[in-house]
Write an enzyme that holds these catalytic residues in place. Structure first.
Site, short mmCIF file in Angstrom:
data_model
loop_
_atom_site.label_atom_id
_atom_site.label_comp_id
_atom_site.label_asym_id
_atom_site.label_seq_id
_atom_site.Cartn_x
_atom_site.Cartn_y
_atom_site.Cartn_z
CG ASP A 172 -0.54 -4.34 4.30
OD1 ASP A 172 -1.07 -3.67 3.31
OD2 ASP A 172 -0.33 -3.75 5.42
CG ASP A 218 -4.56 -2.04 3.42
OD1 ASP A 218 -5.00 -2.88 4.19
OD2 ASP A 218 -4.62 -1.06 3.32
CD GLU A 271 -4.68 4.57 0.84
OE1 GLU A 271 -5.12 5.72 1.36
OE2 GLU A 271 -4.24 3.63 1.49
CG ASP A 281 0.08 4.74 6.19
OD1 ASP A 281 0.06 4.35 5.21
OD2 ASP A 281 -1.02 5.38 6.51
CG HIS A 282 -0.12 0.13 4.60
ND1 HIS A 282 -0.95 -0.80 4.67
CD2 HIS A 282 -0.46 1.29 4.49
CE1 HIS A 282 -2.05 -0.42 5.01
NE2 HIS A 282 -1.99 1.01 4.97
CG ASN A 291 -7.97 -1.52 5.58
OD1 ASN A 291 -7.27 -0.96 6.45
ND2 ASN A 291 -8.29 -0.72 4.40
CG ASN A 332 -1.78 1.38 1.43
OD1 ASN A 332 -1.47 2.29 1.16
ND2 ASN A 332 -2.99 1.00 1.71
#
Length: 260
Positions: free
Chosen positions: A221, A150, A34, A250-251, A152, A7
């Site tokens: 992930d 990802d 993303e 942030d991933h 989530n 991501n």
């Protein structure tokens, strides 16, 4: 063959990190989520220069997924079937030919689902139901299939540094976790969990409150492998060092090696 998922949290904002990582890590196939870019504005030239073919399913400002591949695409399918009214760009499937036959790789970006009790959480669960139905149909082909992205979803308490902080979050709700378990129970293998049962393997650290410095992360992930793909699994790893780069996502990338 190395397959990675990441991501990127805005491909144009992080194109320098992406190209540096592609040179260093040298994956054969990359699943991005993303990308936050329409197809026409995706920075494909910088990536194609490194020897990758690029296929995107973009969306302005948010969402968007992409596949980068050193292999030729035999087929590309965009959008998760099952809801013609769904306009969110969260799913792209590539089909490739290898020495051992067909390989299917999906880059997917599951909905966040927050806040709970809204249509966003209902959309998340509905999307996961559609993914389960689609995956069940694909498994009938008995081909190596990789569902990378990802998700989530925090599968278990051990997949979070502080699980109690997530009890009211859509990522850790019983319904979300059960939907992921139903997918796994179709016959998929979580590649990371196939090689380690450690409770400190994370793929996401928030930008806030020093989460990275405190290693306050979560694992959301994954690369989910069909039985045929799992039979080819040689290794799986989380490329955590990328989180320490300047202007990071942030991933971080999650990679596997297949004997394909």
């Amino acid at each position: 063959m190395k397959i990675a998922t990441w991501n990127i949290n805005g491909v144009r904002a992080r194109i320098g990190n992406l190209t540096s990582w592609l040179r260093d890590s040298a994956p054969d196939i990359v699943c991005l989520q993303e990308i936050k870019s329409v197809d026409e504005q995706f920075p494909r030239a910088e990536i194609e220069t490194l020897g990758y073919q690029v296929e995107t399913h973009g969306q302005k400002g948010f969402n968007g997924v992409a596949l980068l591949s050193k292999l030729k695409f035999d087929e590309v399918n965009r959008g998760l079937p099952g809801d013609d009214a769904d306009e969110q760009a969260r799913f792209i499937e590539g089909v490739f030919s290898t020495e051992k036959g067909v390989l299917r790789v999906v880059s997917l970006y599951l909905p966040n689902g927050n806040p709970i009790g809204t249509e966003k959480f209902s959309y998340k669960l509905g999307w996961m139901d559609r993914l389960e139905r689609w995956a069940s149909d694909r498994l009938a082909l008995e081909e190596p299939l990789v569902l990378a992205g990802d998700y989530n979803v925090i599968p278990e308490p051990g997949d979070a540094k502080n699980p109690e902080a997530w009890v009211n979050d859509a990522l850790f709700q019983p319904e979300s976790r059960q939907a992921l378990r139903r997918l796994v129970n179709l016959g998929f293998t979580d590649a990371t969990r196939a090689v380690t049962d450690s409770n400190d393997v994370y793929t996401f650290w928030d930008y806030q409150a020093g989460a990275w410095q405190k290693n306050n992360g979560i694992r959301i992930d994954f690369q989910m492998l069909s039985p045929e793909a799992a039979n080819l699994l040689a290794s799986a790893s989380v490329e955590k060092h990328v989180r320490s780069w300047e202007k990071p996502s942030d991933h971080v990338p999650v990679a596997i090696e297949l004997a394909a």
